[in-house]
Design an enzyme around this catalytic site. Structure first.
Site, short mmCIF file in Angstrom:
data_model
loop_
_atom_site.label_atom_id
_atom_site.label_comp_id
_atom_site.label_asym_id
_atom_site.label_seq_id
_atom_site.Cartn_x
_atom_site.Cartn_y
_atom_site.Cartn_z
CG ASP A 488 3.83 -5.02 -5.26
OD1 ASP A 488 4.10 -3.86 -5.73
OD2 ASP A 488 3.53 -4.93 -4.10
CB THR A 490 8.20 -3.23 -2.41
OG1 THR A 490 8.86 -1.83 -3.31
CG2 THR A 490 8.81 -2.65 -1.22
CG PHE A 618 4.38 10.07 0.42
CD1 PHE A 618 5.09 10.31 0.29
CD2 PHE A 618 3.29 9.31 0.52
CE1 PHE A 618 5.26 10.57 -1.85
CE2 PHE A 618 3.69 8.82 -1.32
CZ PHE A 618 4.69 8.76 -1.80
CG ASP A 740 10.49 2.38 -6.37
OD1 ASP A 740 10.68 3.53 -6.36
OD2 ASP A 740 11.31 1.76 -5.76
CB ALA A 876 0.36 -2.96 -0.20
CG ASN A 877 -1.09 0.01 -1.84
OD1 ASN A 877 -2.85 0.00 -1.37
ND2 ASN A 877 -0.53 0.75 -2.30
CG ASP A 878 -0.39 -5.36 -5.52
OD1 ASP A 878 -0.53 -5.08 -5.51
OD2 ASP A 878 0.38 -6.12 -4.28
#
Length: 1229
Positions: A488, A490, A618, A740, A876-878
């Site tokens: 990942d 960030t 968002f 990103d 995160a989301n992984d």
């Protein structure tokens, strides 16, 4: 996907099985316990699914695992749950064999549409049949003649239906009836009792074999080693029970937080009822308390707004704002009604296990949510199921180990038959059974499981010391094979926080010069700063600003103040009080002039406020967010928007977007900056407060004025370039998977060394089918992406990579290229360009804008071409990718990482090479231990077989010394070698069934066999040799030549088992040295482990054993000889035994040692070739073993003139024919 077969109990088969169990002493029962398919087929007969009493299930993946479940009957009230609930029913084909999906992601939605809406059962009977598998119930659907999964409102329910039909709630009677089908709303992780875990562990085949061995040894009066094995087994079982129970307790505690809470539900008669969360069913209307709660189910928000912490599922502790699901019937300009999906409507869905921090609501209107999923069907339930029932780990080492053990069993079978025949021919009957069975325990060592585990346990301990925790120890070995790692970006490759580098405003469609500070006096009341102050999702929690880190940095950069309305203020008004932002007093110019000027400034600071009237959160799909705000005193409202620059520019008036927008954006992204664009629009005066609350988002986000760019800097972590360089030197590929922007990701990839400066990057831009056109991929060269416009279609030869201009193979080999693509393109390629997927992932390095499920799909695509994939993310989301990878390393210690095999205490990717080094060391240790234990078995097998030929055997104390003092000590100390200090360019072998490894083992077996046989035959040729008797004294014979050696045997009346004889003593000394020789030969160090001389315990153990053996061989002691049942032999023979041992050691070392180039010495090479020829003739083994798929593919692409695609070309999808288009998997019965 799974296959399902129906069976019913057969009484005569049951009787036969019972007789077989009794006759086999219970062994048949154990066999049926290990093989569920045999158990069902042996006791039942096949029947239709409609009439079955037992179902047999088999997975359709490569593992083909069998499960069985009992069909139960539940009383029914006679009404169908679908008549009022409209749940999703998983339809499956009719017939004896049925495939059904276990998760919504695997469903074929087009297939389901043909059947919806359908009642659950027409003319339902008084009972309903069902079975439970992996915590999910499957009910019999009489109309479809199949077992189906009843789902809630999470699929194929329209958004309008949620508001118009399901928003009224349920009656108590409807709730009770639905509960019969959906069950208790609980993710029940039952912690098994210690007794149950103990029985399950003890019934493992290895422990059953150990029990058989112990009983045999006790019968043979071999008590000491039996006791040692029992102690080792008990310690191993206790350790295993502790680990398994600890994981169950940890998982139970993780899900217990929401198990039982009190909730308020709204009934159909508008009555508010307080119930336990375990009684919730899909269709209930749950009231969300204003002070927050932990969600006990998945629910869609019908009214109000919630601020939620979703760290439980995503790993991000950033609060997320959830808004109510829009009612399509209220929007006349809406494009149409759509089907509700928790994934697609994430911003309206409250997920189970997440924490609602606070709510906002209208006066007199409660915050309501419709329950859509409960129990194990929730998002958290599916996560827990994936942990409880993981996919098996497929690793070649473990598969090969079983084949190797089977080969040892075959060898044991030969010895078993030989012992029986030899005993019958020599008319020995009293020990025939014990000796025949004993040969099996010698050949298949019961201590093997404990020995194999030792290396992994030591590696796990070393990982813990460096801050890497492991919940799946078997994965450590697999990490030794990793040849590709996905990162990942960030928080993993780069720092978590973003710093504001500067802003670049636009005036009159032209970019101004970049400005470093955004809080200057001249910009205080500008629309640009107003957008930065309002367009965010920040909120105050306990007086502290909280929200997305990017929003926080942006808001802090302007120095404004955010104020939210209190509950009391909200209650006084008939609408939600807006969040207000205003500049702090310090931002205004200091003036020490007249008092009236100070008063004027004070008045300005108190009156210039902006209220945020409506917020459109968002969306990762839309890549933007928008707010509607009003400056205090202004009549018209303003719309502010921020997001991805390309998206924002497309929604703005073209005359407000600078001509050089693309080139300026490219310059920033190439330098690795994160760029955000801002836009503004004055809304019509006719838009009132009430209209704004119900207006469609699309009506606001159009015809905006482009205002400029915010440039954020995301710095690389200090250790990132060094770690990636180490991985590249070790021939380990690195891939970036990020959410990103793609150009930013490419820039970061270049900065960190993932893409070298001279390497070329080709962007694959895939477009889905549209207006009758087939899907296509446009190929762009990254450095000329923005130059390719409709006005200049010509290709500049300088823009084409060298490798594409020169078509020679040499240039193609020398120049490296990388593919980059975003999530949308990846999804299109997966769907329409399946044949290109392997080619793209072979050189794909940057995958941007990837959704969580796409990360998992990428890992699977890489695994499909035989890569051993590691995944490193911050949690995160992984989660999905971390679980699916061969080695998932989470840099976050949040609860979302509970499913990751490895978790690093320090959030740094420096843990990746450390883990791979330890994995390689553990893998090599496993090979060494396995080879050593195999040689130990064969050496002892050879000794015993030779002695059986003269009706002799090794003595109990000899066995005990070999098994305890030599084998156990050596095997547990040779595993202590730590990992080598750096990663090398080659990987250790992945399996035991390979030419070099097999030849190594076979050559050592032959060497040991030859030297034992030489010693066994040579001693008989000695002039002093005779049948040993207590009166024999070979040590003091003067005239050895007159001694006759023509004795037919070594039988003696005083030695019942004929242990004491010259052959026994000779073989004991030779074999004891052979164990130590192969231990040293197999205990390899560099390049994967530290040299064995650095393993202090191992060196000490071996030296002590060598000294002891030399002492008892060259300086015999009566006490030791008596204890070991050794006989006295002449000193000359002892020296000859020493010569045999030395020559044996030299030959063994020459066979195994490699020279500095890593090639075998001549002798070893010859044996390798002989071994390969032998394997070729015996097993059809080929010298050129099949390589991994990615290696084959790489070779093919080297000579493919059409690959890689040339820049600015297009590849169109082929229309699939009926033969190779969509298809169904059918299983014949």
């Amino acid at each position: 996907m799974q296959e399902i077969y129906g069976y019913e109990l057969c009484r005569w088969k049951l009787v036969l099985v019972t007789v077989g169990v009794i006759c086999s002493g219970g062994f048949l029962l154990l066999l049926l316990y290990w093989m569920p398919q045999w158990r069902v087929k042996a006791t039942c007969k096949k029947t239709t699914l409609k009439d079955c009493e037992v179902v047999l299930l088999r997975t359709t993946d490569e593992f083909k695992i069998w499960f069985c479940a009992k069909v139960r009957v539940m009383p029914s009230l006679g009404a169908s749950p679908l008549q009022n609930l409209d749940p999703i029913v998983h339809k499956v084909p009719n017939g004896h064999t049925v495939h059904f999906c276990e998760s919504a992601a695997e469903e074929n939605k087009n297939y389901l549409k043909k059947y919806l809406p359908t009642p659950w059962v027409e003319n339902i009977s008084s009972t309903i049949r069902y079975f439970t598998h992996h915590s999910v119930k499957y009910f019999w659907n009489d109309s479809a003649q199949s077992f189906d999964v009843v789902r809630g409102l999470d699929d194929s329910t329209f958004c309008s239906s949620i508001h118009n039909e399901h928003s009224r709630g349920l009656t108590k009677e409807m709730r009770d009836y639905r509960k019969m089908f959906f069950g208790i709303n609980e993710i029940a992780v039952k912690v098994p009792s210690i007794f149950k875990l103990l029985i399950k562990e003890v019934l493992n085949p290895f422990y059953i074999f150990q029990l058989f061995s112990v009983i045999l040894w006790i019968t043979d009066e071999y008590h000491y080693y039996a006791l040692a094995i029992v102690i080792m087994s008990v310690l191993s079982i206790v350790s295993s029970l502790y680990t398994v129970r600890k994981q169950y307790v940890m998982l139970h505690d993780m899900v217990a937080a929401h198990s039982i809470v009190r909730v308020s539900v709204c009934r159909r008669n508008q009555e508010i009822e307080e119930i336990l969360s375990t009684n919730l069913v899909p269709g209930d209307i749950m009231l969300i308390p204003s002070n927050g709660t932990i969600m006990p189910c998945d629910a869609v928000l019908l009214s109000g707004t919630c601020i939620v912490n979703e760290s439980m599922l995503t790993g991000e502790s950033v609060p997320v704002t959830k808004i109510n699901l829009p009612n399509p019937s209220e929007y006349p300009k809406a494009t149409g009604d759509e089907i509700y999906s928790p994934e697609a409507h994430k911003r309206h869905t409250l997920f189970c296990g997440t924490s609602v921090i606070q709510t906002r609501f209208y006066t007199g209107e409660l915050v309501k949510a419709l329950v859509v999923r409960t129990g194990f069907n929730t998002a958290k339930g599916q996560l827990v199921r994936s942990i409880l029932y993981p996919k098996p780990t497929d690793f070649k080492l473990y598969r090969d180990a079983y084949w190797f053990l089977l080969s040892l069993v075959v060898v044991a079978g030969i010895g078993f038959i030989y012992t029986i025949v030899n005993s019958i021919l020599n008319e020995v009957s009293h020990t025939i059974v014990i000796e025949s069975l004993d040969i099996i325990t010698i050949t298949v060592p019961p201590a093997l499981p404990a020995a194999m585990t030792a290396g992994i346990v030591y590696a796990q301990r070393r990982l813990k010391k460096i801050g890497i925790f492991c919940i799946s120890p078997q994965r450590i070995n697999i990490c030794g094979q990793l040849n590709l790692v996905c990162f990942d970006k960030t928080g993993t490759l780069t720092e978590d926080g973003l710093d504001l580098w500067g802003i670049q405003r636009v005036e009159n469609a032209r970019f101004l010069l970049p400005e470093e500070r955004a809080c200057s006096e001249s910009l205080l009341k500008s629309e640009f700063i107003a957008c930065m102050a309002t367009c965010h999702s920040l909120t105050k929690i306990e007086g502290e600003l909280s929200g997305d880190p990017l929003d926080l940095k942006m808001f802090e950069a302007i120095g404004w103040i955010l104020e939210e309305a209190t509950e009391e203020e909200t209650a006084l008004h008939n609408r939600i009080m807006p969040t207000v932002v205003r500049p702090s007093k310090q931002l205004f110019p200091e003036s020490k002039q007249a008092t009236d000027q100070e008063m004027e400034l004070f008045e300005l600071s108190t009156t210039y406020e902006i209220g945020i009237v409506r917020q459109f959160p968002f969306s990762s799909v839309l890549q933007r967010m928008c707010v509607i705000a009003r400056i205090l005193g202004e009549k018209r409202m303003d719309a502010y928007m921020k997001g991805a620059p390309e998206v924002i520019a497309s929604l703005c008036k073209q005359e407000t977007v600078p001509v050089d927008f693309e080139s300026v954006l490219e310059e920033y992204t190439k330098q690795g900056f994160r760029v955000i664009a801002l836009a503004h629009r004055k809304l019509e005066s006719k838009l009132t407060w009430h209209k704004v609350q119900t207006i469609n988002r699309d009506a606001i986000e159009s015809n905006m004025d482009f205002m400029g760019l915010i440039i954020m800097q995301n710095k690389l972590k200090q250790e990132t370039p060094t770690v990636l360089e180490d991985l590249h030197k070790a021939n380990i590929r690195t891939v970036m998977v990020t959410g990103d922007n793609m150009l930013t990701a490419i820039s970061v990839a270049r900065d960190c060394g993932m893409i070298l400066p001279q390497d070329k990057v080709i962007i694959a831009e895939a477009l889905p089918p549209k207006d009758g056109q087939a899907a296509r991929i446009n190929w762009h060269y990254a450095d000329t992406l923005t130059r390719c416009t409709s006005s200049s279609p010509a290709i500049n030869s300088e823009d084409i990579p060298v490798k594409l201009v020169h078509e020679s193979l040499e240039d193609l080999q020398m120049t490296k290229y990388h593919f980059a693509m975003n999530g949308k393109s990846f999804a299109v390629i997966l769907e329409h360009f399946q044949d290109l997927v392997p080619k793209l992932v072979l050189h794909g390095t940057v995958f941007a804008r990837m959704a969580p499920d796409q990360k998992t799909q990428l890992v699977e695509a890489l695994q499909n071409v035989d890569y051993y994939v590691g995944m490193c993310g911050d949690g995160a989301n992984d989660c999905g990718a971390l679980k699916r990878a061969h080695g998932g390393i989470s840099l976050s210690e949040l609860e979302a990482s509970v499913a990751s095999p490895f978790t690093s205490r320090t959030p740094s990717i420096s843990c990746v090479p450390k883990l791979i080094r330890e994995g390689r060391a553990a893998l090599i240790t496993s090979f060494c231990v396995f080879k050593f234990m195999a040689l130990y078995s064969i050496i002892q097998y050879i000794s015993v077989t030779l002695l059986y030929s003269i009706l002799s055997n090794l003595g109990d104390h000899q066995f005990l010394f070999i098994d305890l003092a030599i084998i156990l000590v050596v095997v547990f100390t040779m595993s202590l070698n730590p990992a080598w200090k750096e990663l090398v360019a080659r990987r250790p072998p992945s399996g035991l069934i390979s030419g070099p490894l097999l030849c190594s083992v076979l050559s050592q077996i032959i060497i040991c066999l030859v030297f034992q046989t030489v010693g066994f035959l040579w001693v008989k040729q000695q002039p002093w040799f005779e049948r040993w008797t207590p009166e024999s004294d070979a040590c003091n014979i003067l005239d050895a030549t007159n001694i006759s050696s023509a004795h037919s045997g070594n039988e003696t009346l005083d030695d019942e088992h004929n242990i004491k004889n010259y052959e026994n003593t000779t073989l004991f000394f030779i074999s004891s040295f052979q164990y130590l020789i192969v231990a040293i030969v197999f205990s390899k160090g560099k390049p994967f482990r530290q040299p064995c001389y650095k393993n202090f315990l191992f060196v000490t153990s071996v030296v002590v054993l060598y000294v002891f053996l030399f002492f008892i061989m060259l300086h015999p002691s009566e006490l030791i000889d008596t204890s070991f049942e050794l006989v006295c032999v002449p000193y000359e023979w002892r020296l000859r035994i020493l010569i045999i041992v030395i020559v044996n050691a030299i030959v063994s070392v020459l066979m195994e040692v490699r020279n500095t180039n890593g090639k075998y010495l001549l002798l070893s090479e010859a044996v390798d070739r002989l071994g390969v020829c032998f394997l070729s003739s015996l097993f059809g083994y080929r010298e050129k073993t099949p390589k991994a798929k990615y290696m084959h593919l790489a070779q093919e692409l080297l000579v493919d003139p059409e690959w890689p695609p040339k820049p600015r070309t297009t590849t169109e999808a082929k229309v699939p024919s009926q033969e190779n288009g969509s298809y169904q998997i059918i299983t014949l019965t």
